[in-house]
Design a protein around this motif. Structure first.
Motif, PDB file in Angstrom:
ATOM      1  N   UNK A 290       2.639   2.838  -6.297  1.00  0.00           N
ATOM      2  CA  UNK A 290       3.671   3.731  -5.773  1.00  0.00           C
ATOM      3  C   UNK A 290       3.132   4.430  -4.527  1.00  0.00           C
ATOM      4  N   UNK A 291       3.709   4.105  -3.379  1.00  0.00           N
ATOM      5  CA  UNK A 291       3.213   4.623  -2.108  1.00  0.00           C
ATOM      6  C   UNK A 291       4.286   5.469  -1.441  1.00  0.00           C
ATOM      7  N   UNK A 292       3.907   6.667  -1.025  1.00  0.00           N
ATOM      8  CA  UNK A 292       4.790   7.543  -0.257  1.00  0.00           C
ATOM      9  C   UNK A 292       4.186   7.728   1.131  1.00  0.00           C
ATOM     10  N   UNK A 293       4.943   7.366   2.165  1.00  0.00           N
ATOM     11  CA  UNK A 293       4.514   7.542   3.549  1.00  0.00           C
ATOM     12  C   UNK A 293       5.174   8.792   4.105  1.00  0.00           C
ATOM     13  N   UNK A 294       4.394   9.662   4.739  1.00  0.00           N
ATOM     14  CA  UNK A 294       4.879  10.956   5.224  1.00  0.00           C
ATOM     15  C   UNK A 294       4.640  11.052   6.727  1.00  0.00           C
ATOM     16  N   UNK A 295       5.715  11.321   7.469  1.00  0.00           N
ATOM     17  CA  UNK A 295       5.600  11.416   8.922  1.00  0.00           C
ATOM     18  C   UNK A 295       6.547  12.485   9.438  1.00  0.00           C
ATOM     19  N   UNK A 296       6.184  13.085  10.549  1.00  0.00           N
ATOM     20  CA  UNK A 296       7.016  14.106  11.163  1.00  0.00           C
ATOM     21  C   UNK A 296       8.078  13.547  12.086  1.00  0.00           C
ATOM     22  N   UNK A 297       8.113  12.233  12.284  1.00  0.00           N
ATOM     23  CA  UNK A 297       9.111  11.620  13.165  1.00  0.00           C
ATOM     24  C   UNK A 297       9.466  10.230  12.657  1.00  0.00           C
ATOM     25  N   UNK A 298      10.652   9.762  13.043  1.00  0.00           N
ATOM     26  CA  UNK A 298      11.068   8.407  12.669  1.00  0.00           C
ATOM     27  C   UNK A 298      10.184   7.358  13.332  1.00  0.00           C
TER      28      UNK A 298
END
Length: 285
Positions: free
Chosen positions: A56-64
């Protein structure tokens, strides 16, 4: 009865003691690629652009733009090491704002849908606010409670019923409560569900307080239980060897102190469970 023996030529053996460690070694290079990419979010100087628990991987970014680049890295890594990321099971969500209507993120040439609620490790997070949706957990709690009552009957073997509810039903409703951020309405609904169990088991009037019954059963109100679990969990974060967890604990220090002060004890007190129980007992006087 044993089946036929067969070799494991792909993946890791399900239920194997070494399987989580072997998969962690296998997937560790992906974390390194994501960290070195320059995309993703940071807490201070610590990279927190990906959160992994098994597969289970969650990718977190401040922009698209940054998020698309993180997804592309996963795709390239998957093609190189024969790991297929499923675009059908992938979802997008925004915290701290509305989901962007003109932002398209693709994986394997398939557009990933934007959703208003996402489930990660058994906990439902709502978009924008980041609050927890407890409707599914509450529904399961009522279902399990009704199953117990249908077997043992109403107003019979009350202590056995409470023990079963605490053992089998309460963990379902409070799963992951250590990281919950709830609205007042959700907190009220959980308290009502827990209190109604005591009213039904003991045949009480719906307008009567169940706190004396909970004290008699050596049980805390659900709001106390949640705060107690959070305090114990937060203290363990401070002692963690993981720098990300220690940093998060430090950033939320004021929240921890405020929660502890509700029960009239210092955050660094050793016996937290005793202090919370004592506060509950005093509230009945």
């Amino acid at each position: 009865m044993l089946g036929d023996v067969f070799p494991v030529t792909c993946g890791v053996r399900q239920g194997g003691i070494l399987s989580p460690y072997l998969f962690a070694v296998y997937i560790d290079d992906l974390i390194t690629h994501l960290k070195n990419s320059g995309y993703g979010i940071y807490v201070g100087r610590i990279f927190t652009g990906c959160a992994l628990y098994a597969d289970d991987i969650a990718l977190l970014s401040g922009s698209c733009y940054g998020l698309q680049n993180l997804v592309n890295i996963c795709k390239v890594y998957g093609n190189a090491l024969d790991v297929k990321f499923n675009s059908v099971k992938s979802q997008l969500i925004t915290f701290g704002g509305e989901n962007p209507s003109q932002c398209s993120i693709t994986l394997n040439d398939t557009q990933i849908p934007w959703v208003t609620k996402v489930k990660y490790l058994g906990v439902y997070f709502l978009s924008n606010s980041g609050l927890i949706d407890i409707s599914d957990a509450r529904r399961k709690f009522y279902g399990q409670f009704n199953n117990i009552m249908s077997v043992i009957g109403k107003c019979s073997r009350e202590m056995s019923a409470i023990h079963l509810v605490k053992t089998y039903c309460l963990p379902t409703m409070l799963y992951g409560c250590e990281v919950w951020t709830m609205s007042d309405n959700s907190s009220h609904k959980i308290s009502v569900a827990w209190n109604n169990c005591f009213r039904r088991v003991f045949g009480c009037c719906w307008r009567e307080s169940v706190k004396p019954l909970q004290h008699f059963c050596n049980t805390l109100p659900v709001s106390y239980i949640i705060d107690l679990r959070k305090l114990v969990f937060w203290r363990s974060l401070r002692r963690s060897e993981n720098p990300v967890l220690r940093t998060l604990a430090y950033l939320n220090h004021n929240t921890f102190v405020a929660t502890a002060s509700k029960y009239g004890f210092d955050y660094y007190m050793v016996n937290v469970k005793f202090a919370v129980w004592r506060n509950f007992c005093n509230s009945l006087l």
